[in-house]
Write a protein that holds these residues in place. Structure first.
Motif, PDB file in Angstrom:
ATOM      1  N   ALA A  65       0.801  -1.225   0.000  1.00  0.00           N
ATOM      2  CA  ALA A  65       0.000   0.000   0.000  1.00  0.00           C
ATOM      3  C   ALA A  65       0.833   1.273   0.000  1.00  0.00           C
ATOM      4  N   THR A  66       2.142   1.169   0.227  1.00  0.00           N
ATOM      5  CA  THR A  66       3.007   2.350   0.282  1.00  0.00           C
ATOM      6  C   THR A  66       3.796   2.481  -1.011  1.00  0.00           C
ATOM      7  N   GLY A  67       3.667   3.640  -1.659  1.00  0.00           N
ATOM      8  CA  GLY A  67       4.342   3.866  -2.923  1.00  0.00           C
ATOM      9  C   GLY A  67       5.759   4.372  -2.757  1.00  0.00           C
ATOM     10  N   ASP A  68       6.423   4.577  -3.870  1.00  0.00           N
ATOM     11  CA  ASP A  68       7.796   5.080  -3.842  1.00  0.00           C
ATOM     12  C   ASP A  68       7.884   6.469  -3.223  1.00  0.00           C
TER      13      ASP A  68
ATOM     14  N   GLY B 253      -6.445  -1.894  -2.060  1.00  0.00           N
ATOM     15  CA  GLY B 253      -7.294  -2.504  -3.069  1.00  0.00           C
ATOM     16  C   GLY B 253      -6.981  -3.976  -3.272  1.00  0.00           C
ATOM     17  N   LEU B 254      -7.932  -4.677  -3.856  1.00  0.00           N
ATOM     18  CA  LEU B 254      -7.774  -6.093  -4.186  1.00  0.00           C
ATOM     19  C   LEU B 254      -8.227  -6.331  -5.616  1.00  0.00           C
ATOM     20  N   PRO B 255      -7.546  -7.276  -6.301  1.00  0.00           N
ATOM     21  CA  PRO B 255      -6.355  -7.977  -5.828  1.00  0.00           C
ATOM     22  C   PRO B 255      -5.168  -7.026  -5.667  1.00  0.00           C
ATOM     23  N   LEU B 256      -4.232  -7.424  -4.791  1.00  0.00           N
ATOM     24  CA  LEU B 256      -3.111  -6.547  -4.475  1.00  0.00           C
ATOM     25  C   LEU B 256      -2.345  -6.120  -5.722  1.00  0.00           C
TER      26      LEU B 256
ATOM     27  N   ALA C 129      -3.499  -2.543  -5.245  1.00  0.00           N
ATOM     28  CA  ALA C 129      -3.240  -2.237  -3.835  1.00  0.00           C
ATOM     29  C   ALA C 129      -3.292  -0.738  -3.550  1.00  0.00           C
ATOM     30  N   ARG C 130      -2.733   0.090  -4.442  1.00  0.00           N
ATOM     31  CA  ARG C 130      -2.631   1.528  -4.166  1.00  0.00           C
ATOM     32  C   ARG C 130      -3.640   2.356  -4.947  1.00  0.00           C
ATOM     33  N   ASN C 131      -4.710   1.730  -5.408  1.00  0.00           N
ATOM     34  CA  ASN C 131      -5.699   2.452  -6.209  1.00  0.00           C
ATOM     35  C   ASN C 131      -6.404   3.567  -5.448  1.00  0.00           C
ATOM     36  N   TRP C 132      -6.450   3.478  -4.124  1.00  0.00           N
ATOM     37  CA  TRP C 132      -7.176   4.499  -3.358  1.00  0.00           C
ATOM     38  C   TRP C 132      -6.509   5.862  -3.460  1.00  0.00           C
ATOM     39  N   LYS C 133      -5.177   5.880  -3.442  1.00  0.00           N
ATOM     40  CA  LYS C 133      -4.386   7.083  -3.720  1.00  0.00           C
ATOM     41  C   LYS C 133      -4.608   8.229  -2.734  1.00  0.00           C
ATOM     42  N   VAL C 134      -5.071   7.906  -1.526  1.00  0.00           N
ATOM     43  CA  VAL C 134      -5.220   8.928  -0.492  1.00  0.00           C
ATOM     44  C   VAL C 134      -4.557   8.418   0.775  1.00  0.00           C
ATOM     45  N   ALA C 135      -3.823   9.301   1.446  1.00  0.00           N
ATOM     46  CA  ALA C 135      -3.163   8.956   2.712  1.00  0.00           C
ATOM     47  C   ALA C 135      -3.947   9.550   3.866  1.00  0.00           C
ATOM     48  N   ALA C 136      -4.207   8.737   4.882  1.00  0.00           N
ATOM     49  CA  ALA C 136      -4.804   9.232   6.126  1.00  0.00           C
ATOM     50  C   ALA C 136      -3.670   9.496   7.110  1.00  0.00           C
ATOM     51  N   ALA C 137      -3.654  10.686   7.671  1.00  0.00           N
ATOM     52  CA  ALA C 137      -2.548  11.050   8.566  1.00  0.00           C
ATOM     53  C   ALA C 137      -2.473  10.094   9.752  1.00  0.00           C
ATOM     54  N   ASP C 138      -3.600   9.875  10.417  1.00  0.00           N
ATOM     55  CA  ASP C 138      -3.573   8.991  11.581  1.00  0.00           C
ATOM     56  C   ASP C 138      -3.304   7.549  11.178  1.00  0.00           C
ATOM     57  N   GLY C 139      -3.872   7.124  10.044  1.00  0.00           N
ATOM     58  CA  GLY C 139      -3.649   5.753   9.602  1.00  0.00           C
ATOM     59  C   GLY C 139      -2.192   5.468   9.289  1.00  0.00           C
ATOM     60  N   GLN C 140      -1.561   6.351   8.554  1.00  0.00           N
ATOM     61  CA  GLN C 140      -0.178   6.144   8.139  1.00  0.00           C
ATOM     62  C   GLN C 140       0.775   6.199   9.328  1.00  0.00           C
ATOM     63  N   LEU C 141       0.568   7.156  10.207  1.00  0.00           N
ATOM     64  CA  LEU C 141       1.446   7.286  11.367  1.00  0.00           C
ATOM     65  C   LEU C 141       1.233   6.142  12.347  1.00  0.00           C
ATOM     66  N   GLY C 142      -0.017   5.725  12.509  1.00  0.00           N
ATOM     67  CA  GLY C 142      -0.294   4.602  13.394  1.00  0.00           C
ATOM     68  C   GLY C 142       0.349   3.317  12.927  1.00  0.00           C
ATOM     69  N   CYS C 143       0.432   3.132  11.617  1.00  0.00           N
ATOM     70  CA  CYS C 143       1.071   1.918  11.093  1.00  0.00           C
ATOM     71  C   CYS C 143       2.548   1.859  11.469  1.00  0.00           C
TER      72      CYS C 143
END
Length: 798
Positions: free
Chosen positions: A409-412, A421-424, A428-442
Motif C-alpha cells: 500500500a506504500t508507494g515510492d 485494493g484487491l487484488p493486491l 493495492a494503491r488504487n485508493w491514492k489517499v493517505a490518512a494522517a492517523d492511519g499512516q502514522l499509526g502503522c
C-alpha cells in the motif's frame, strides 16, 4: 466443563447471536433461545437471514411408551408474537422448552433448556475452536453443536436428536440464484448439500454439510416430502416423533431439506452427548466492492464441506481442550468481569464477515459489516489502528497486515493508501489517499510487532517503506512541510474529514510515530534516528505550550491559502469543499481520543509523549465533560448507538467552553465503543483505574443481550474492528510488557486485586501468578530470559 463468564436469562436472550465459525470463514450465529440465525457463511454479511428450515429437535420415549417432542429451543420473546399472519419468528410453530438460560465465555455458548413436562434436561453446547497463536487451529469452517441430554427420571429413556437444514445454496441473504440443489448421503453419518443449478463461478456457489459424530443409531433424509399447506413439516414431525428415526423421502424441490438423526438409550440419571457438526465451503469471494474474485484461504484446504467436517472431526477433542485451556486461563485471571467480557467477546469479530483471508493466507478486513454487505473496504488503517487483539493473540495476522501496508500500500513517494485494493496486484494503491492517523499509526504498529516478535528480517524488509512513509510527512504541502515536528497541514483522518492545522489527535499520533521510528532507526543504525529525536522534542514541547488550554488540548484551525497549497493525495471527497474556509473541524472541542497516540505509546513502551500532568488533566476533563449518564435529553443529529435514561457513555466531543463551530466534524454528538475503549486504556495507563474500568462497565451494560448483541459492538457496521481496542485494557491492567529481543517479560499490575495474570505475546500465551511467581507457557514459542514483577526480578529461566 466449559468456563463461564456471563449468564443471560429472560429478555436478555433477545439479541444474543454468538458467531460460530473460523477466522476468515464466515459464521452462523447461535441465538439466545437456541435458534441458528444470521447465516453469514456465503461470502457476505447476512443479518436476519436464515434458511426456510433450520432447527434441531428432541424426542424421548419411556418404557411405558410416553413420548415427548420439542424443538431444542427456548421460548419465543414476546416481541416475536405478532405479525400480519401470526408470528413471523423462525420455527414459531414448533413446541419448545419453557425455560432457557444462556451461559457463555466466548467462543463457548451453552444454552440450558428446562421444562417440567420434559423428562430430560438439555444443554446445547456450541463453539468453534479458538486458540491464540494458532491461526490454523482457529480457522475451521465448522460449527460444533453438542446436545447434552440428562435423564431426570428413574428409568432408561430412548432419546433421539435430529437436525434439519434446507439446502439454501444460491441464497446469501441478498441474492437468490438457487436452482438445482441436491443432497447426497455422506458416509458414515451425514448429508452433503450441493448444487448443479448454481453457476460454479457465482459467489453463492458452494457446499454445506451436516453430520453427527460417533452416532449410535443414525438415520438420514436427503429430502422432505413435497407437500402443500405446511405438510412437509408435518410429515417430518410425524415421522420423527413416531420412533425417533427418519425415513427417506424423495424431493423434487430446488432447495431440498437435509436431516440427520441419532437415537440412543440414556440410562436413569445419566447424560449422553450428541455431537453434530455443521460445515461449509464457499470458494468464490469477491474483493471489496469490485467484481474481481479473490477467493478464500479456507476453501483451498478442503474439497468441499464434508471434507472439511471429516478432516476436522479427528481433531475436535484436542482443539476443544486447547480452546478450554485458553478461555479458562483468561476467565480465571484477576481482572474485573466487564474488562474480561469486553476483551473476550469482541474477539468474535475476527470470525465474522468483517474479516477474510485470501488464498495466499493474507488477512484483510472491512471496518465492519452492514446488514448485507461489508462496510468500508480496504483494512482501513485509521480504524484498524485502534484494535489491540491481533498483535497480542495472533502475531501472524498482525505481521501480515504490516506487510500489506508497507510492501503493497506504500508507494515510492511514501504515500500509504489508507484503504488497500484487491487484488493486491495491481490494485493495492488504487485508493491514492493517505490518512494522517492511519499512516502514522502503522509506524507505531510496526514497532510493536517487531518488538513482540523479535523478527529482525521483517523489520529490515519493511523499514525502507516505513522510512518513506515517515518522510512523506515532510513533502511540500504535506502534514509537516516545514519539518518542525508539528502537524499543520491537511490531515485526513478517522472522522472521515480533513483537519486543517495542529490538533491533538493527529499530533499525538505523529509524536508516537516519531518515537517508534527513532527506536527502529537506532536499532538499524539509520541516521534518521537523530532527526526523529529532534522533531519529537520540538513537537512535544510545542503541543504542550500552544494546544493545551489548561483543561485539555484543542485544535488550532489553520486554513491553507489555497487548495493548490495542499499536496496531492491528502484530501478525500467527504471533507470541507473549500479548504480555505474549512467546515467539519474540532476547534475548541474536547475530543474523546485526542491523546490516542499517547495511549498506543504506553501500550508499546514508547513512554510519555507529553507533559504527564497535562495528559492526566486532559483525561479527567474528557470524562468530566463527555461522559453522560442518561441520554433522554441528548440531541444527536447522526447515528445512535446509545439511547434512553439508564445508559451511560462518552460522547465523541463536547464544547464545555462554547465556541462550537457551526458545523463540527460529523460524529461529534455520537458515541462509539472503540473510542471509549481506547479512552479507557488511556485512563488505566495514567493510573486512573476506576475511571477506565467504569467506562468499560458502561459499555457492557449497553450490550446486555436485551438491548444489543453482546458479541456485536457496532460502529459503522456490525462487528466493528475498532472495538477490539478493548484488549488493550487487559495489557494495561496487568502491566504486561514483553521484548522478544531481550527475552524480558515484565508485569506491573495496575489493579489491586490482580494476582493471577493472563499474558500473551502474539506467538505465545500463558499465566503468571504474582503470589507464587510461577510463570506457565500454555501455547506457542517464547524467548524468555527473565521475568520482572514490579521491576524486581523473580526468575531467571534457562
Amino acid at each position: 466443563m466449559w468456563p463461564t463468564l456471563r449468564t443471560y436469562t429472560g429478555r436478555q436472550l433477545r439479541r444474543i447471536a454468538l458467531p460460530l465459525g473460523g477466522i476468515g470463514t464466515g459464521t452462523v450465529s447461535l441465538g439466545g433461545r437456541g435458534n441458528l440465525r444470521d447465516w453469514e457463511i456465503v461470502n457476505r454479511p447476512a443479518k436476519g437471514f436464515h434458511p426456510g428450515t433450520a432447527f434441531f429437535a428432541l424426542r424421548t420415549s419411556s418404557p411405558s411408551g410416553a413420548i415427548t417432542a420439542r424443538a431444542i429451543e427456548g421460548p419465543l420473546d414476546l416481541s416475536e408474537y405478532e405479525g400480519a399472519h401470526g408470528s413471523g419468528a423462525q420455527n414459531h410453530g414448533l413446541p419448545r422448552f419453557r425455560d432457557a438460560t444462556f451461559a457463555t465465555a466466548y467462543p463457548f455458548g451453552r444454552l440450558e433448556l428446562r421444562d417440567d413436562d420434559v423428562p430430560v434436561d438439555v444443554d446445547l453446547e456450541a463453539f468453534n475452536p479458538f486458540v491464540p497463536t494458532d491461526v490454523a487451529a482457529s480457522s475451521w469452517p465448522v460449527a460444533v453443536l453438542r446436545f447434552a441430554i440428562t435423564n431426570r427420571t428413574a428409568e432408561p429413556l430412548t432419546v433421539s436428536v435430529a437436525g434439519a437444514l434446507q439446502n439454501f445454496i444460491g441464497r446469501d441473504g441478498r441474492y437468490d440464484v438457487a436452482a438445482g440443489n441436491y443432497n447426497t448421503l455422506a458416509e458414515p453419518s451425514g448429508v452433503l448439500m450441493r448444487s448443479h443449478g448454481v453457476d460454479p463461478g457465482a459467489e453463492q456457489y458452494g457446499s454445506i454439510a451436516l453430520g453427527v459424530l460417533d452416532g449410535q443409531d443414525v438415520s438420514r433424509r436427503t429430502g422432505w416430502a413435497d407437500r402443500t399447506w405446511g405438510d412437509s413439516l408435518l410429515d417430518f414431525w410425524d415421522d420423527f416423533t413416531d420412533d425417533g428415526r427418519l425415513d427417506e423421502r424423495v424431493s423434487e424441490s430446488a432447495t431440498p431439506v437435509a436431516s440427520v438423526a441419532d437415537r440412543r438409550t440414556v440410562d436413569a440419571g445419566a447424560t449422553e452427548r450428541f455431537t453434530f457438526l455443521l460445515g461449509w465451503h464457499f470458494p468464490n469471494r469477491r474483493g471489496w466492492e469490485n467484481p474481481d474474485f479473490v477467493g478464500n484461504h479456507y476453501t483451498t484446504l478442503y474439497a468441499d464441506a464434508w471434507d472439511a467436517v471429516t478432516q476436522f472431526a479427528p481433531h475436535l477433542d484436542e482443539l476443544e481442550r486447547r480452546t478450554v485451556r485458553f478461555v479458562d486461563s483468561f476467565v480465571s485471571s484477576d481482572l474485573p468481569d466487564a474488562v474480561k467480557e469486553a476483551a473476550l467477546f469482541n474477539l468474535s469479530t475476527l470470525r465474522t464477515q468483517t474479516v477474510f483471508r485470501t488464498p495466499d493466507g493474507q488477512f484483510f478486513g472491512w471496518e465492519g459489516c452492514s446488514d448485507h454487505e461489508g462496510s468500508c473496504m480496504g483494512t482501513c488503517t485509521h480504524v484498524w489502528n485502534y484494535e489491540q487483539a491481533t498483535p497480542y493473540l495472533f502475531g501472524e495476522i498482525a505481521r501480515s497486515m504490516r506487510e500489506i501496508e508497507f510492501l503493497h500500500a506504500t508507494g515510492d513517494d511514501g504515500l500509504m493508501s489508507f484503504r488497500v485494493g484487491l487484488p493486491l496486484d495491481p490494485k493495492a494503491r488504487n485508493w491514492k489517499v493517505a490518512a494522517a492517523d492511519g499512516q502514522l499509526g502503522c509506524l507505531v504498529k510496526l514497532y510493536r510487532e517487531w518488538r513482540l516478535s523479535g523478527d529482525d528480517d521483517m523489520l529490515r524488509s519493511l523499514w525502507p517503506a516505513a522510512r518513506r512513509a515517515l518522510e512523506f510527512c515532510w513533502i511540500p504541502g504535506g502534514w509537516d512541510a516545514d519539518r518542525d515536528g508539528v502537524m499543520e497541514g491537511c490531515q485526513h483522518n478517522t472522522m472521515d474529514v480533513e483537519y486543517y492545522g495542529p490538533n491533538p489527535q493527529m499530533q499525538s499520533w505523529y509524536l508516537a510515530a516519531l518515537r517508534a521510528c527513532e527506536e527502529m532507526a537506532t536499532y538499524l543504525g539509520d541516521d534518521l534516528a537523530g532527526e526523529c529525536r529532534k522533531l519529537f522534542a520540538n513537537g512535544s514541547a510545542w503541543m504542550d505550550e500552544h494546544l493545551f488550554n489548561g483543561e485539555y488540548y484543542r485544535h488550532e484551525i489553520r486554513p491553507p491559502a489555497s487548495a493548490d497549497d495542499i499536496a496531492p493525495g491528502l484530501r478525500e471527497t467527504a471533507g470541507a469543499p473549500d479548504p480555505t474556509h474549512p467546515v467539519l473541524q474540532i476547534g475548541d472541542g474536547c475530543l474523546v481520543d485526542q491523546l490516542v497516540g499517547q495511549h498506543l505509546a504506553r501500550l508499546t513502551q514508547l513512554g510519555s509523549l507529553l507533559n504527564e500532568e497535562h495528559v492526566a488533566t486532559t483525561l479527567r476533563s474528557v470524562v468530566r465533560y463527555n461522559r453522560l449518564s442518561g441520554f433522554t435529553g441528548h440531541f444527536n443529529h447522526m447515528r445512535s448507538y446509545v439511547l434512553g435514561p439508564d445508559e451511560s457513555a462518552v460522547l465523541m466531543c463536547s464544547y464545555p467552553r462554547g465556541n462550537r463551530p457551526e458545523r463540527p466534524f460529523p460524529y461529534f454528538t455520537e458515541v462509539m465503543t472503540g473510542f471509549e475503549h481506547i479512552l479507557a486504556v488511556g485512563l488505566i495507563s495514567e493510573g486512573m483505574i476506576d475511571e477506565g474500568v467504569q467506562l468499560i462497565t458502561d459499555i457492557r451494560h449497553r450490550y446486555d443481550g436485551e438491548r444489543r448483541n453482546p458479541y456485536d459492538e457496532a460502529e459503522c457496521g456490525h462487528h466493528y474492528a475498532r472495538a477490539m481496542a478493548s484488549w488493550g485494557a487487559v495489557v494495561q491492567l496487568t502491566g504486561f510488557d514483553y521484548n522478544a529481543h531481550t527475552g524480558v517479560m515484565r508485569f506491573t499490575p495496575q489493579h489491586p486485586d490482580v494476582r493471577r495474570i493472563f499474558w500473551s505475546t502474539g506467538d505465545a500465551f500463558g499465566t503468571f501468578d504474582t503470589g507464587t511467581q510461577a510463570l506457565e507457557v500454555l501455547e506457542g514459542d517464547l524467548n524468555l530470559t527473565s521475568v520482572y514483577l514490579n521491576n524486581l526480578p523473580v526468575t531467571q529461566p534457562s
